[in-house]
Design a protein around this motif. Structure first.
Motif, PDB file in Angstrom:
ATOM      1  N   SER A 193     -82.162  12.094  69.698  1.00  0.00           N
ATOM      2  CA  SER A 193     -83.397  12.813  69.383  1.00  0.00           C
ATOM      3  C   SER A 193     -83.556  13.993  70.342  1.00  0.00           C
ATOM      4  CB  SER A 193     -84.617  11.889  69.506  1.00  0.00           C
ATOM      5  OG  SER A 193     -85.814  12.646  69.448  1.00  0.00           O
ATOM      6  N   LEU A 194     -83.424  15.197  69.822  1.00  0.00           N
ATOM      7  CA  LEU A 194     -83.631  16.373  70.667  1.00  0.00           C
ATOM      8  C   LEU A 194     -85.100  16.521  71.057  1.00  0.00           C
ATOM      9  CD1 LEU A 194     -81.290  19.013  68.958  1.00  0.00           C
ATOM     10  CD2 LEU A 194     -80.804  17.478  70.884  1.00  0.00           C
ATOM     11  N   ARG A 195     -86.004  15.944  70.267  1.00  0.00           N
ATOM     12  CA  ARG A 195     -87.416  15.988  70.654  1.00  0.00           C
ATOM     13  C   ARG A 195     -87.619  15.252  71.966  1.00  0.00           C
ATOM     14  NH1 ARG A 195     -90.474  19.663  69.231  1.00  0.00           N
ATOM     15  NH2 ARG A 195     -89.867  19.370  67.050  1.00  0.00           N
ATOM     16  N   HIS A 196     -86.902  14.140  72.158  1.00  0.00           N
ATOM     17  CA  HIS A 196     -86.997  13.423  73.434  1.00  0.00           C
ATOM     18  C   HIS A 196     -86.468  14.281  74.581  1.00  0.00           C
ATOM     19  CE1 HIS A 196     -87.004   9.221  71.324  1.00  0.00           C
ATOM     20  NE2 HIS A 196     -88.141   9.861  71.192  1.00  0.00           N
ATOM     21  N   VAL A 197     -85.409  15.043  74.321  1.00  0.00           N
ATOM     22  CA  VAL A 197     -84.874  15.932  75.354  1.00  0.00           C
ATOM     23  C   VAL A 197     -85.908  16.983  75.717  1.00  0.00           C
ATOM     24  CG1 VAL A 197     -83.042  17.582  75.915  1.00  0.00           C
ATOM     25  CG2 VAL A 197     -82.499  15.516  74.608  1.00  0.00           C
ATOM     26  N   LEU A 198     -86.606  17.511  74.712  1.00  0.00           N
ATOM     27  CA  LEU A 198     -87.614  18.538  74.981  1.00  0.00           C
ATOM     28  C   LEU A 198     -88.859  17.972  75.652  1.00  0.00           C
ATOM     29  CD1 LEU A 198     -87.506  20.926  71.883  1.00  0.00           C
ATOM     30  CD2 LEU A 198     -86.761  21.397  74.225  1.00  0.00           C
ATOM     31  N   THR A 199     -89.004  16.663  75.666  1.00  0.00           N
ATOM     32  CA  THR A 199     -90.110  16.072  76.425  1.00  0.00           C
ATOM     33  C   THR A 199     -89.669  15.632  77.812  1.00  0.00           C
ATOM     34  OG1 THR A 199     -89.708  13.900  75.419  1.00  0.00           O
ATOM     35  CG2 THR A 199     -91.345  15.325  74.358  1.00  0.00           C
ATOM     36  N   GLY A 200     -88.416  15.983  78.183  1.00  0.00           N
ATOM     37  CA  GLY A 200     -87.993  15.787  79.567  1.00  0.00           C
ATOM     38  C   GLY A 200     -86.821  14.856  79.786  1.00  0.00           C
ATOM     39  N   GLU A 201     -86.316  14.195  78.753  1.00  0.00           N
ATOM     40  CA  GLU A 201     -85.209  13.260  78.939  1.00  0.00           C
ATOM     41  C   GLU A 201     -83.937  14.012  79.315  1.00  0.00           C
ATOM     42  OE1 GLU A 201     -82.708   9.837  76.432  1.00  0.00           O
ATOM     43  OE2 GLU A 201     -84.461  10.823  75.550  1.00  0.00           O
ATOM     44  N   LEU A 202     -83.211  13.474  80.298  1.00  0.00           N
ATOM     45  CA  LEU A 202     -81.881  13.958  80.657  1.00  0.00           C
ATOM     46  C   LEU A 202     -80.882  13.030  79.987  1.00  0.00           C
ATOM     47  CD1 LEU A 202     -82.494  14.568  84.473  1.00  0.00           C
ATOM     48  CD2 LEU A 202     -82.522  16.284  82.651  1.00  0.00           C
ATOM     49  N   LEU A 203     -80.129  13.539  79.035  1.00  0.00           N
ATOM     50  CA  LEU A 203     -79.314  12.686  78.171  1.00  0.00           C
ATOM     51  C   LEU A 203     -77.848  13.077  78.285  1.00  0.00           C
ATOM     52  CD1 LEU A 203     -80.273  11.602  74.613  1.00  0.00           C
ATOM     53  CD2 LEU A 203     -77.957  12.371  75.053  1.00  0.00           C
ATOM     54  N   VAL A 204     -76.978  12.106  78.475  1.00  0.00           N
ATOM     55  CA  VAL A 204     -75.541  12.356  78.599  1.00  0.00           C
ATOM     56  C   VAL A 204     -74.823  11.837  77.360  1.00  0.00           C
ATOM     57  CG1 VAL A 204     -73.448  11.891  79.918  1.00  0.00           C
ATOM     58  CG2 VAL A 204     -75.619  12.239  81.117  1.00  0.00           C
ATOM     59  N   LEU A 205     -74.077  12.736  76.690  1.00  0.00           N
ATOM     60  CA  LEU A 205     -73.182  12.334  75.605  1.00  0.00           C
ATOM     61  C   LEU A 205     -71.846  11.995  76.250  1.00  0.00           C
ATOM     62  CD1 LEU A 205     -73.920  15.105  72.928  1.00  0.00           C
ATOM     63  CD2 LEU A 205     -74.944  12.826  73.123  1.00  0.00           C
ATOM     64  N   LYS A 206     -71.603  10.714  76.458  1.00  0.00           N
ATOM     65  CA  LYS A 206     -70.368  10.288  77.126  1.00  0.00           C
ATOM     66  C   LYS A 206     -69.159  10.669  76.263  1.00  0.00           C
ATOM     67  CE  LYS A 206     -69.998   8.436  80.392  1.00  0.00           C
ATOM     68  NZ  LYS A 206     -69.837   8.995  81.764  1.00  0.00           N
ATOM     69  N   GLY A 207     -68.237  11.413  76.880  1.00  0.00           N
ATOM     70  CA  GLY A 207     -67.024  11.807  76.175  1.00  0.00           C
ATOM     71  C   GLY A 207     -67.245  12.773  75.038  1.00  0.00           C
ATOM     72  N   GLY A 208     -68.379  13.469  75.046  1.00  0.00           N
ATOM     73  CA  GLY A 208     -68.695  14.360  73.933  1.00  0.00           C
ATOM     74  C   GLY A 208     -67.670  15.453  73.711  1.00  0.00           C
ATOM     75  N   LEU A 209     -67.010  15.899  74.779  1.00  0.00           N
ATOM     76  CA  LEU A 209     -66.010  16.966  74.649  1.00  0.00           C
ATOM     77  C   LEU A 209     -64.663  16.452  74.150  1.00  0.00           C
ATOM     78  CD1 LEU A 209     -66.142  19.587  77.554  1.00  0.00           C
ATOM     79  CD2 LEU A 209     -66.547  19.921  75.126  1.00  0.00           C
ATOM     80  N   HIS A 210     -64.522  15.144  74.042  1.00  0.00           N
ATOM     81  CA  HIS A 210     -63.275  14.612  73.490  1.00  0.00           C
ATOM     82  C   HIS A 210     -63.261  14.676  71.968  1.00  0.00           C
ATOM     83  CE1 HIS A 210     -61.636  13.145  77.288  1.00  0.00           C
ATOM     84  NE2 HIS A 210     -62.821  12.649  77.579  1.00  0.00           N
ATOM     85  N   ARG A 211     -64.423  14.914  71.366  1.00  0.00           N
ATOM     86  CA  ARG A 211     -64.515  14.970  69.918  1.00  0.00           C
ATOM     87  C   ARG A 211     -63.601  16.072  69.382  1.00  0.00           C
ATOM     88  NH1 ARG A 211     -68.944  12.903  67.562  1.00  0.00           N
ATOM     89  NH2 ARG A 211     -69.015  14.614  66.082  1.00  0.00           N
ATOM     90  N   GLY A 212     -62.788  15.727  68.407  1.00  0.00           N
ATOM     91  CA  GLY A 212     -61.911  16.707  67.778  1.00  0.00           C
ATOM     92  C   GLY A 212     -60.888  17.328  68.712  1.00  0.00           C
ATOM     93  N   GLY A 213     -60.639  16.707  69.869  1.00  0.00           N
ATOM     94  CA  GLY A 213     -59.668  17.258  70.813  1.00  0.00           C
ATOM     95  C   GLY A 213     -60.154  18.486  71.551  1.00  0.00           C
ATOM     96  N   ALA A 214     -61.487  18.665  71.644  1.00  0.00           N
ATOM     97  CA  ALA A 214     -62.027  19.877  72.252  1.00  0.00           C
ATOM     98  C   ALA A 214     -61.652  20.011  73.722  1.00  0.00           C
ATOM     99  CB  ALA A 214     -63.548  19.898  72.095  1.00  0.00           C
ATOM    100  N   LEU A 215     -61.757  18.919  74.484  1.00  0.00           N
ATOM    101  CA  LEU A 215     -61.455  19.007  75.915  1.00  0.00           C
ATOM    102  C   LEU A 215     -60.005  19.414  76.136  1.00  0.00           C
ATOM    103  CD1 LEU A 215     -62.400  18.648  78.836  1.00  0.00           C
ATOM    104  CD2 LEU A 215     -61.685  16.253  78.683  1.00  0.00           C
TER     105      LEU A 215
END
Length: 301
Positions: free
Chosen positions: A11-33
């Motif tokens: 939920s990006l709304r939660h991020v905009l209310t102050g949550e610090l959120l980590v997508l673990k391994g998010g850059l591994h998607r599709g071989g991006a990293l």
């Protein structure tokens, strides 16, 4: 790059209310990293032809042992061109993979290549201007004091490990407060910010945080060059600050890839901030300077 539709239940709304959120391994998607690291090593090889790029590490952690400050700045500049298509692909991938949100998404044109060597390795006066927050630390600030929408969300993408001692510091208690800035667009002194917090990331993690979180770069006290890429998006049409120092466009994700794509940034361009940006550019071309920003408080327009 491809992704599973709506595979990120965030939920990006939660991020905009102050949550610090980590997508673990998010850059591994599709071989991006892997793709980012390959392009990075190729850029290092072109910029430093006498150095074996493998010696600097795939995430540039040993770069400061093989390049001086001016060379590191040149590599960072070259990476802005080399990594732009990949970083945009990552932003699109993450945006499409998010669970349905309560407002449309707008993707920012900003790209931040943040190659930050240990502070003790930087030769005084050798760094070019305008590299605070990219190659050298930046003091506490919120992003809308510069050119960022107040409803923006940062994707802070770790190409290598981010440790305590070379990452970001946040002041969660100050989020949403009416903060004063100085003429350098950093936090004016003698304001209550509450205790700081920082976050460690593994290579490939993506930290999501609201751009108007009060945050600062930690002076890099480790023996590793820290390498992070940043992109931004908005939840809903971008809302620019009345006293921001610049402007960048955001594109309506719904229009990208359609016949209406040329109109994707129209909501950004039909704003007072866009008009002010155009006037500043015209004054600059006419040889006049823009007076420095006066101390002010954050206000959304």
């Amino acid at each position: 790059m491809t992704s599973t539709e709506h595979s990120l239940p965030v939920s990006l709304r939660h991020v905009l209310t102050g949550e610090l959120l980590v997508l673990k391994g998010g850059l591994h998607r599709g071989g991006a990293l892997r793709a980012i690291r390959c392009k990075t090593l190729a850029t290092v090889a072109r910029t430093l032809p006498t150095v074996d790029p493998q010696k600097v590490g795939v995430s540039l952690e040993r770069l400061h042992h093989h390049a001086d400050t001016a060379q590191i700045a040149a590599i960072r500049t070259n990476l802005e061109t080399a990594l732009r298509p990949l970083s945009e692909a990552v932003l699109h991938d993450v945006a499409h993979a998010l669970a349905p949100q309560d407002a449309p998404l707008y993707l920012g044109g900003h790209l931040g290549i943040r190659v930050m060597p240990p502070l003790r390795s930087i030769q005084p006066g050798a760094e070019p201007p305008s590299v605070e927050g990219f190659l050298t630390p930046r003091d506490a600030h919120v992003d809308s004091w510069f050119n960022t929408a107040v409803n923006s969300i940062n994707l802070w993408m770790a190409v290598g490990q981010v440790r305590r001692g070379n990452g970001l510091v946040f002041y969660p208690a100050a989020y949403g407060k009416d903060l004063s800035r100085d003429s350098q667009h950093t936090l004016a002194p003698d304001q209550h910010t509450g205790p700081p917090t920082d976050i460690e990331l593994d290579a490939g993690d993506i930290l999501l945080f609201a751009g108007d979180h009060l945050h600062a770069s930690q002076p890099n006290t480790t023996d590793e060059t820290r390498f992070v890429i940043t992109k931004r998006l908005c939840l809903g049409p971008p809302r620019y600050p009345r006293h921001g120092s610049g402007w960048v466009p955001y594109q309506d994700l719904r229009l990208l890839g359609t016949a209406l794509e040329p109109l994707a940034s129209i909501r950004s361009r039909m704003t007072a901030s866009a008009v002010k940006h155009l006037l500043r550019r015209r004054r600059g071309r006419a040889g006049t300077s823009t007076p420095p920003a006066r101390p002010s408080r954050t206000r959304a327009a």
